[in-house]
Design an enzyme around this catalytic site. Structure first.
Site, PDB file in Angstrom:
ATOM      1  CG  HIS A 262      36.642  39.575  15.148  1.00 32.94           C
ATOM      2  ND1 HIS A 262      35.282  39.735  15.006  1.00 32.94           N
ATOM      3  CD2 HIS A 262      36.879  39.548  16.472  1.00 32.94           C
ATOM      4  CE1 HIS A 262      34.720  39.817  16.203  1.00 32.94           C
ATOM      5  NE2 HIS A 262      35.662  39.705  17.106  1.00 32.94           N
TER       6      HIS A 262
ATOM      7  CB  SER B 298      37.259  41.945  18.669  1.00 37.22           C
ATOM      8  OG  SER B 298      37.931  42.155  19.883  1.00 37.22           O
TER       9      SER B 298
ATOM     10  CE  LYS C 283      34.297  36.550  17.184  1.00 37.81           C
ATOM     11  NZ  LYS C 283      35.364  36.061  18.058  1.00 37.81           N
TER      12      LYS C 283
HETATM   13  C1  LIG Z   1      35.773  35.606  19.389  1.00 38.77           C
HETATM   14  C2  LIG Z   1      37.224  35.532  19.627  1.00 38.77           C
HETATM   15  C3  LIG Z   1      37.779  34.471  20.346  1.00 38.77           C
HETATM   16  C4  LIG Z   1      36.933  33.426  21.018  1.00 38.77           C
HETATM   17  O1  LIG Z   1      36.390  32.547  20.095  1.00 38.77           O
HETATM   18  P1  LIG Z   1      35.505  31.334  20.612  1.00 38.77           P
HETATM   19  O2  LIG Z   1      35.665  30.275  19.596  1.00 38.77           O
HETATM   20  O3  LIG Z   1      34.100  31.856  20.708  1.00 38.77           O
HETATM   21  O4  LIG Z   1      36.015  30.946  21.954  1.00 38.77           O
HETATM   22  C5  LIG Z   1      39.150  34.414  20.479  1.00 38.77           C
HETATM   23  N1  LIG Z   1      39.952  35.372  19.932  1.00 38.77           N
HETATM   24  C6  LIG Z   1      39.436  36.416  19.256  1.00 38.77           C
HETATM   25  C7  LIG Z   1      40.356  37.438  18.676  1.00 38.77           C
HETATM   26  C8  LIG Z   1      38.065  36.535  19.086  1.00 38.77           C
HETATM   27  O5  LIG Z   1      37.560  37.568  18.433  1.00 38.77           O
END
Ligand SMILES: *Cc1c(COP(=O)(O)O)cnc(C)c1O
Length: 399
Positions: A215, A187, A246
């Site tokens: 991501h 990320s 996302k």
């Molecule tokens: C955004 C993200 C999460 C968390 O996702 P949520 O569904 O918002 O809890 C977990 N792992 C990674 C790599 C992320 O980028």
């Protein structure tokens, strides 16, 4: 009430502000999208171009997704007031799980409220003291927390470094089971994990491979199937965790997908699944629609990728220091925390909404602005951002 705690915290907030590490939330008075109405508390709102959402495909406020969510509320209600195994499993929960098997190329899938829960509840049911987890040093906080909740021995390898991974696998060779854990797309750096090399080492050292594709799901790979598709290794990853929060509409919800026996064990034993509410029907219905749209509108994937390439090339030509990569995450390196914060503020004044990232989200001395491109950005949006970056970069002596 402990007065000393409150005054200690006050002092800590002051020093966070001084170091440029204090997080101020901007408030948005519009739906999520490429242009939003945002304001800091106490200031009037203004329209800015948004370059800090994980809205890669521009689906967060898509009319078809909104309609699917509303329709599902009408046919399946608002909430379930239950966890899955008591009375919280609807036909659409099973339908989404099956649909994800096909999309991700896996045997079975289990839904979670969030990917933070998917990762938090992953390791503890599968592993114990005799086992080992070998984790990339830049893995997401939720993987780190999931590992902490489990009794397996912990090994860390240098970021995306296969030699370091091999060393750690050797160290862990006396364990009963081994799981290698990595983000699919990282990320903060926006790079894609070297999955073919990781799979090769996993075969050699008899380890399972877990990839968090939060991501990546929806837009990485030609059909948006994620980092496994990008690398041509669909079907070879033992465990994939990913979010719907996302690219896939961006509300909430997540899943763990992979080998049937692993998913079965999670359904029996994973604590965030057993002790937390079912994913809301509207989110399930809208996520089914999001998966449909990924297939029906391949131009979304092409557009977000082209936008990212254009933005990267133009910023690099102007002398900015970027982390190399081929995702829609473009990190502009500034190193100093206050500089990153200052620059983000100045860009905001010019109508470009980006965030300066500093410790603890990234290592100390590695502060940056993370720019995220979306399929919903137009050429004019990107133009505007490139000009604003150039202007502010020159003023601050960055380029
Ligand atoms: C955004 C993200 C999460 C968390 O996702 P949520 O569904 O918002 O809890 C977990 N792992 C990674 C790599 C992320 O980028």
């Amino acid at each position: 009430m402990s007065r000393s705690m409150m005054s200690d915290f006050g002092a800590r907030f002051a020093s966070l502000r001084e170091e440029g590490l204090y997080k101020n939330e901007r408030v948005i008075a519009s739906p999520q999208g490429p242009e939003i109405e945002a304001s800091l508390p106490g200031t009037s709102s203004r329209q800015v171009i948004n370059f800090c959402a994980n809205n890669y495909l521009g689906l967060s406020n898509d009319p078809e997704i909104r309609a699917a969510a509303k329709r599902t509320i009408d046919t399946r209600g608002f909430g379930l007031s239950s966890v899955r195994f008591i009375c919280g499993t609807q036909d659409i929960h099973r339908e989404l799980e099956t649909r994800l098997n096909t999309f991700l190329g896996t045997e079975e899938t289990i839904l979670y409220a969030a990917a933070f829960d998917a990762n938090g509840g992953l390791f503890e049911p599968l592993l114990s003291e005799e086992d080992a987890i070998i984790s990339d040093e830049l893995n997401h906080a939720s993987i780190i927390d999931g590992i902490r909740l489990c009794k397996a021995r912990r090994f860390r390898y240098r970021h995306a470094d296969l030699d370091s991974l091999r060393e750690q696998l050797r160290e862990a060779s006396d364990a009963r089971y081994r799981i290698i854990a990595t983000d699919g797309v990282f990320s903060m750096d926006g790079d894609i994990a070297p999955l073919p090399g990781i799979l090769e080492l996993a075969r050699r050292y008899d380890a399972l491979v877990m990839v968090d594709d939060s991501h990546a799901t929806g837009y990485i790979g030609d059909r948006g199937r994620g980092s496994a598709e990008h690398h041509g290794v669909i079907g070879e990853i033992d465990i994939i965790t990913t979010t719907f929060g996302k690219a896939l509409g961006g509300a909430s919800g997540a899943c763990t997908s992979g080998r049937a026996e692993i998913i079965e064990m999670l359904r029996q034993r994973s604590r965030p699944y057993l002790f937390s509410n079912s994913v809301a029907p509207a989110v399930v219905g809208a996520t089914l629609k999001a998966l449909e749209l990924v297939a029906e509108r391949p131009e979304l994937i092409e557009t977000v990728k082209r936008n990212a390439v254009t933005f990267r090339e133009r910023l690099r030509a102007r002398g900015f220091d970027l982390v190399t990569g081929d995702t829609a995450i473009v990190p502009v390196m500034l190193y100093k925390e206050p500089l990153a914060v200052r620059m983000a503020d100045m860009l905001y004044e010019r109508g470009v909404y980006v965030i300066g990232f500093a410790f603890p989200v990234v290592p100390k001395g590695k502060a940056r602005i993370r720019v995220q491109l979306s399929a919903s950005h137009t050429a004019a949006h990107i133009d505007h951002a490139v000009h604003a970056f150039s202007e502010v970069g020159e003023t601050l002596g960055v380029v």
